[in-house]
Design a protein around this motif. Structure first.
Motif, mmCIF file in Angstrom:
data_model
loop_
_atom_site.group_PDB
_atom_site.id
_atom_site.type_symbol
_atom_site.label_atom_id
_atom_site.label_comp_id
_atom_site.label_asym_id
_atom_site.label_seq_id
_atom_site.Cartn_x
_atom_site.Cartn_y
_atom_site.Cartn_z
ATOM 1 N N ALA A 236 -23.517 2.856 13.835
ATOM 2 C CA ALA A 236 -23.816 1.735 14.732
ATOM 3 C C ALA A 236 -22.529 1.071 15.207
ATOM 4 O O ALA A 236 -22.563 -0.001 15.809
ATOM 5 N N PRO B 6 -26.708 1.596 6.081
ATOM 6 C CA PRO B 6 -26.126 2.038 7.345
ATOM 7 C C PRO B 6 -25.707 3.498 7.204
ATOM 8 O O PRO B 6 -25.438 3.963 6.088
ATOM 9 N N SER C 219 -19.889 2.744 10.327
ATOM 10 C CA SER C 219 -21.245 3.263 10.503
ATOM 11 C C SER C 219 -21.420 3.834 11.898
ATOM 12 O O SER C 219 -20.639 3.541 12.820
#
Ligand SMILES: Cc1ncc(COP(=O)(O)O)c(C=O)c1O
Length: 976
Positions: free
Chosen positions: A588, A574, A586
């Protein structure tokens, strides 16, 4: 639907299909008679046939005797045998269970009198290795291998034709709807029954809209757990074998993959997105069209429903068949997952992943819903890299819940008329600190804050629908959902007409008409599928859509410019761009528990360190040749942490430099050149420290490339070394003998360097008295004792600040780094005045930034914070709790060989066998990958890379320690 031009099997004509009743004795007789084999036959599980494992007199497996259900004709069986041969010829990478000819040369032996008809027996090649039935969690590479096998079978069978393929099977998706409708009555639970029928019917209508575009061919249609045989590569399963062609038929080619993919969902830890590696691998071998990609998930839903209704029927029919009941839990899991996400979302996800569908076109707007000058609109950045988070965490590492509103209000107060978030952004603001699944953080709409009441106008001619908190504006192509605004119109509204008033915070989402209900936030793994169901609403606000990600493939860029010998963690790492306390975040929008970063003792992004650095950088940063207070004060404080006579300090930048300098001090002070080091240790990358490092994990050639001045003694590993348990005392005796031999040989060592707690073995204690004995021997020859405290010192051990205290020994030179700067490059050597003065024989010592005002200021803040936050005590308390939790895993998981360590330097050593201690190296690597998937960052250590090096920031709390232990428990239970 069931009309069948050939005489092949027709499920709808037979309905029920109980397995033929053939005993093991009868099976043995068939084998003896037709294959001239005097063999034993042991019954195996099967739903509608009868299978026996046939072993010869020597116990060697001769094959699998398959007595096909008498309902199947010899032509159908011939087709199956021929197909197996075709695949075996075309795909040498696969192992295939082909039929073994009987003495007559035939492969198919009629067995009359079975269930009132003639069954056919065949002896099939047995493929060793086992199947995926016993496998728990399927790692992505296993899933990919499943897809690869499925693709290869499909590719090999593409041109295969045979009259025996024309059959009407319950497992053929072409009849799935009919099977569900016909058998649903066997499902006792009315709610489940209705769900099954509904799901099948929706899936069916989707498939029907695609059938003209779905190519047909021969297909195995049962490449699932029980029929995929694995090879074991380094302790990990790799599907590469195909058995049981009993469901071979002529059907949609994509059925092959849909059925293989459905099997993935039956495994623990799977999510709908878990099928993607199989889909990609299949596509790589046998490319899928857009229509096939779209048909895949509905077929999978249908398959799951068929399995459940068929299982329900079979359970009624054959209540003693354990094989049937055992399978049902996995089938329910499969159905639940298959229906947990709308078909459209999965179709989009798969299509986008394969690149066979184009991204949706942006929204066309006639009139913006509101008009605010572009320079009065502020975009609220809620991504992981947003500066908004710099000061937004509380003492437990959690983000303030009102963060988004507070930030938006601040932007409004600074003069913005409108604050708008980004569409499709991963909002870290919504990520829980600890989560075993990717959290729902991706925004499917935008949030808008206004500085006062603003009219919202219809962007095109719309129907206005008002329910509770939501206003829906329905145009011809799209619908706009607005929540949090006051409605001003109902029914029809022309483009430009005011329909609502926004005052404060509103949410806007745009979906094409007919799209499924889209949640406000979705998880990253399914986000491409969900985002295809919505459109960026920003054009509605008169704003441009966002530019696509401009960063490109970070790993490829890294490879292009950063020396590749500098490895990175994880197969698919990540992108971590933020940290706080013992959490790493991360891009994300996921927060991970960090169990490996021992350098950041205080935790990541500690505000005290950031403040000190900022303050000092604004004031002064020179070097230790100047006269300033910080270098004096920090040296005094470091010296004060050590017992007498260690009172003199050198400041450097790293552990390598510190240990290198320690070696030079020893050689300079003694006027000698030989050094004794412990094998399997790591002391750094510099010329000197590399010379004394013999950890093969860091350098596989380490032992073969030692310069002549380095002498190594055995690694004092009391768990897996030459001497174990009470015997481990002999390591010290041997080391002493080696040192005495060197002295006797006229090469008395300048020093002995050793980690005071064995870090490379996962924080293992040295045998009792080891350092006292070895230090005495080296000193007796006039040498010096060096303790490398780079990893284990500075409070991490809980009970002791320095590792040598655990051994009740005092070294002559201590090297320390890592924790000293909490991630800022800072190392130190502390020694006696006499040793320090001995360096004069080599001139002066100077390190440009070692001991700079900034280094010293940071070093002192680290010490202050360690004390004020009671972190050594926390290491003792939380470490003891964690050690108990980890040790208890040994009761249930044979893989856990032992738990090493003290405080928050622990090592969970994984072994394949507790007697032989065979290191579970590949398992450890796979476990680390799976732990990442479940939200924990942990890495292997040790020369065998089979120890989970458990050394988190010292601020970790019991909740997080439990999360680590629970997650490891889950992985060891479910698989990796
Ligand atoms: C025991 C020990 N000594 C020295 C070093 C070298 O420290 P650095 O990486 O700061 O140069 C390390 C680094 O891992 C270490 O573990």
């Amino acid at each position: 639907m069931s009309a069948n031009a050939f005489a092949g099997f027709d499920f709808f004509a037979h309905g029920e299909l109980p397995a033929p009743q053939v005993t093991e004795a009868q099976a043995e007789q068939i084998v003896a008679e037709h294959f001239t084999l005097s063999a034993r036959a042991a019954s195996l599980g099967s739903q509608q046939d009868r299978n026996f494992l046939v072993t010869d007199g020597d116990g060697k497996i001769a094959g699998v005797l398959k007595i096909a259900n008498p309902a199947f004709t010899a032509t159908e069986l011939a087709a199956q045998d021929a197909a197996a041969e075709v695949i075996a010829d075309a795909e040498p990478a696969l192992r295939v269970s082909v039929a073994i000819p009987a003495s007559s040369g035939q492969t198919c032996i009629p067995v009359p009198g079975v269930a009132g008809g003639t069954a056919h027996a065949r002896l099939l090649r047995h493929l060793p290795g086992g199947t995926l039935v016993e496998t728990g969690y399927l790692a992505p590479q296993v899933v990919a291998a499943m897809g690869d096998v499925s693709g290869r079978v499909s590719r090999a069978l593409a041109g295969f034709t045979h009259p025996g393929l024309e059959r009407t099977l319950q497992w053929d998706p072409r009849f799935g709807k009919q099977v569900v409708d016909g058998l649903a009555a066997h499902v006792a639970d009315p709610v489940l029954r209705e769900r099954l029928v509904d799901a099948a019917s929706q899936a069916w209508s989707r498939i029907c809209s695609l059938t003209p575009e779905l190519p047909m061919q021969a297909a195995h249609i049962d490449l699932t757990d029980a029929n995929l045989v694995v090879s074991w590569v380094d302790g990990a399963p790799r599907p590469d074998g195909v058995i049981d062609f009993g469901d071979l038929c002529h059907t949609w080619a994509v059925s092959e993959l849909a059925i293989t993919a459905s099997a993935v969902l039956g495994h623990p830890g799977s999510t709908p997105a878990s099928i993607l590696p199989a889909v990609r691998a299949f596509h790589a071998v046998r490319p899928l069209s857009a229509a096939e990609a779209a048909a895949l998930w509905p077929m999978l839903v249908l398959r799951a429903a068929v399995l459940i209704v068929s299982g329900a029927q079979q359970a009624v029919l054959d209540p003693d068949n354990a094989y049937v009941t055992e399978q049902s839990a996995a089938e329910y899991a499969m159905f639940d997952l298959a229906t947990s996400v709308p078909v459209d979302v999965m179709a989009s996800l798969i299509g986008a992943d394969l690149g066979v569908v184009a991204p949706p076109a942006p929204l066309a707007v006639q009139v913006p819903m509101l008009t605010v000058p572009a320079d009065a609109v502020a975009t609220l950045d809620l991504s992981t890299t947003s500066e908004l988070y710099d000061d937004a965490f509380d003492d437990a590492g959690a983000l303030r819940p009102d963060l988004e509103d507070t930030a938006a209000r601040a932007a409004l107060a600074e003069g913005a008329a409108l604050v708008v978030t980004r569409f499709g952004e991963a909002r870290l603001s919504r990520a829980p600190r600890l989560s075993q699944r990717a959290p729902d953080v991706i925004a499917t709409g935008v949030t808008v804050w206004t500085s006062g009441p603003i009219d919202l106008r219809a962007p095109v001619d719309v129907d206005v629908d008002v329910t509770d908190d939501r206003i829906t504006l329905r145009g011809n192509v799209f619908e706009v959902q607005v929540s949090g605004a006051r409605p001003r119109a109902h029914g029809r509204a022309g483009a430009g007409q005011p329909v609502a008033t926004a005052d404060g915070r509103i949410e806007i989402r745009v979906t094409p008409l007919g799209a499924p209900d889209v949640p406000a936030f979705v998880a990253a793994d399914l986000a491409p599928g969900w985002l295809a169901q919505v459109r960026d609403p920003r054009p509605l606000l008169g704003l441009p859509t966002q530019a696509a990600d401009r960063h490109g493939d970070l790993l490829a860029r890294r490879d292009a410019s950063f020396a590749p010998v500098q490895e990175f963690y994880y197969r698919e790492p990540p992108q971590i761009e933020r940290g706080r306390r013992h959490y790493l975040m991360s891009t994300a929008g996921r927060s991970y528990l960090d169990m490996v970063n021992n350098v950041t003792v205080l935790g990541h992004a500690h505000p005290a360190i950031a403040d000190t650095a900022a303050r000092q950088l604004r004031r002064l940063n020179t070097n230790s040749r100047f006269n300033y207070e910080a270098v004096v004060e920090f040296s005094e404080r470091l010296a004060g942490l050590l017992p007498d006579p260690l009172d003199t300090v050198f400041l450097v930048n790293s552990g390598s430099e510190a240990s290198d300098l320690a070696i030079r001090l020893a050689t300079a002070a003694t006027g000698r050149r030989d050094v004794v080091a412990v094998r399997e240790a790591y002391h750094g990358w510099t010329y000197g420290t590399d010379a004394v490092s013999t950890s093969t994990a860091d350098n596989p050639n380490a032992l073969a490339t030692r310069p002549d001045w380095v002498h190594t003694v055995a690694s004092p590993n009391s768990f897996r070394g030459t001497y174990r348990g009470a015997e481990a005392a002999r390591y010290a005796d041997e080391a002493v003998a080696q040192i005495e031999a060197l002295i006797a040989d006229g090469r008395p060592p300048a020093g002995f360097i050793c980690e005071s707690v064995y870090g490379n073995a996962g924080g293992m204690a040295l045998p009792d008295g080891y350092l006292q004995q070895v230090y005495a021997a080296v000193r007796a020859g006039g040498g010096l004792a060096i303790s490398d405290e780079v990893q284990v010192g500075y409070g991490r051990l809980g009970e002791w600040f320095w590792g040598f205290e655990q051994q009740d020994a005092v070294p002559d030179i201590v090297s320390v780094a890592k924790s000293v700067g909490n991630g800022y490059p800072l190392g130190a050597v502390i020694t006696t005045r006499a040793v320090a003065e001995g360096f004069a024989s080599e001139g002066y010592f100077f390190s440009s930034t070692g001991g700079s005002p900034l280094s010293c200021a940071i070093g002192m803040t680290v010490l202050d914070t360690l004390a004020s936050e009671g972190l050594q005590d926390n290491a003792r308390r939380v470490g003891a709790h964690l050690r108990t939790r980890l040790a208890s895993l040994m009761d249930r998981h044979p893989l856990v060989g032992t738990v090493h360590g003290f405080g928050l330097y622990l090592g969970v050593e994984l072994v394949r066998d507790r007697q032989t201690l065979e290191p579970a190296t590949t398992e450890t690597a796979a476990i680390c990958e799976r732990m990442l998937d479940l939200g924990v960052i942990i890495q292997p250590t040790g020369d065998h890379q089979n120890i989970l090096k458990t050394k988190p920031p010292l601020c970790i709390d019991v909740e997080a320690a439990d999360f680590y232990a629970d997650t490891l428990d889950r992985v060891l239970t479910e698989g990796w």
